[in-house]
Design an enzyme around this catalytic site. Sequence first.
Site, PDB file in Angstrom:
ATOM      1  N   THR A 166       0.837  -1.182   0.000  1.00 20.20           N
ATOM      2  CA  THR A 166       0.000   0.000   0.000  1.00 20.20           C
ATOM      3  C   THR A 166       0.879   1.242   0.000  1.00 20.20           C
ATOM      4  O   THR A 166       2.038   1.208   0.429  1.00 20.20           O
ATOM      5  CB  THR A 166      -0.933   0.028   1.227  1.00 20.20           C
ATOM      6  N   HIS A 167       0.314   2.346  -0.471  1.00 19.85           N
ATOM      7  CA  HIS A 167       0.940   3.655  -0.354  1.00 19.85           C
ATOM      8  C   HIS A 167       0.096   4.538   0.573  1.00 19.85           C
ATOM      9  O   HIS A 167       0.300   5.741   0.654  1.00 19.85           O
ATOM     10  CB  HIS A 167       1.066   4.317  -1.730  1.00 19.85           C
ATOM     11  N   ALA A 217      -0.939   5.651   4.184  1.00 21.14           N
ATOM     12  CA  ALA A 217      -0.385   5.643   5.538  1.00 21.14           C
ATOM     13  C   ALA A 217      -1.397   5.163   6.566  1.00 21.14           C
ATOM     14  O   ALA A 217      -1.039   4.470   7.525  1.00 21.14           O
ATOM     15  CB  ALA A 217       0.103   7.047   5.902  1.00 21.14           C
ATOM     16  N   ASP A 219      -7.547  -5.777  -0.518  1.00 26.41           N
ATOM     17  CA  ASP A 219      -8.435  -5.034  -1.406  1.00 26.41           C
ATOM     18  C   ASP A 219      -9.755  -4.965  -0.674  1.00 26.41           C
ATOM     19  O   ASP A 219     -10.318  -5.994  -0.281  1.00 26.41           O
ATOM     20  CB  ASP A 219      -8.591  -5.696  -2.774  1.00 26.41           C
ATOM     21  N   GLY A 264     -11.416   7.091   4.226  1.00 28.83           N
ATOM     22  CA  GLY A 264     -12.304   6.571   3.192  1.00 28.83           C
ATOM     23  C   GLY A 264     -13.766   6.890   3.498  1.00 28.83           C
ATOM     24  O   GLY A 264     -14.117   8.014   3.843  1.00 28.83           O
ATOM     25  N   TYR A 265     -14.612   5.877   3.406  1.00 26.73           N
ATOM     26  CA  TYR A 265     -16.053   6.038   3.613  1.00 26.73           C
ATOM     27  C   TYR A 265     -16.457   5.866   5.076  1.00 26.73           C
ATOM     28  O   TYR A 265     -17.646   5.844   5.397  1.00 26.73           O
ATOM     29  CB  TYR A 265     -16.820   5.024   2.766  1.00 26.73           C
ATOM     30  N   ARG A 268     -11.821  -5.582   8.018  1.00 30.78           N
ATOM     31  CA  ARG A 268     -10.400  -5.922   8.010  1.00 30.78           C
ATOM     32  C   ARG A 268     -10.065  -6.804   9.213  1.00 30.78           C
ATOM     33  O   ARG A 268      -9.283  -7.751   9.109  1.00 30.78           O
ATOM     34  CB  ARG A 268      -9.564  -4.644   7.996  1.00 30.78           C
TER      35      ARG A 268
END
Length: 209
Positions: A14-15, A17, A75, A167-168, A195
């Site tokens: 991932t990029h 943080a 993902d 994110g959401y 997750r």
Amino acid sequence: MSRKLGSGTLVIATHNAGKLKEIAALLGPYGLECISAGSLGLPEPDETGRTFIENALIKARGAAESSGLVALADDSGLSVAALDGRPGVYTADWAERQWFEGEPGRDWYMAMGKVEGMLQAKGPGTSREAWFSCVLALAWPDGDHAVYEGRADGTLTWPPRGTLGFGYDPVFVPNRYDVTFAELDPAEKHRISHRADAFAKLVADQFAQ
């Protein structure tokens, strides 16, 4: 029985943080040092898959092959029942700015607004049921891999609330709670998130005695 992780360095493909911090917190107790693909200067592969599993494997395999280390990719995305499961694997794409919207990057408020606008266009009484999915893919440099799937169900709210997530998260209220993911204490979110569900399956498979 899948191949087992040892202690040592694990590349998180991932990029982002925020995602690295969350994953590192979940894996910290198992003797793994998590570093991001971004910190290694690895490129972000094109996510051409049509499922979460396909995209997670693309990212994990790319990072493992480029670094020579075991890599973990996730993902994840938001699916909305009334939108036929969209945005789904295109969750991040919905946050991409177009050329006329400013500097390149992701605008999550815009993405949340797009979902809300589509729900409102369907009229009052439209279901606000939604779920987050997470697929974790482990890949070894020699090509071996393992996949774990997790899910968190809830409903969408508007306007966005909270500043603790990304994110959401500010519009997602998990079942049995009255606060959004972005209002939850991070430790509590780690316990109940999509997750966390996927990680529980990874840990049970990789670290259980």
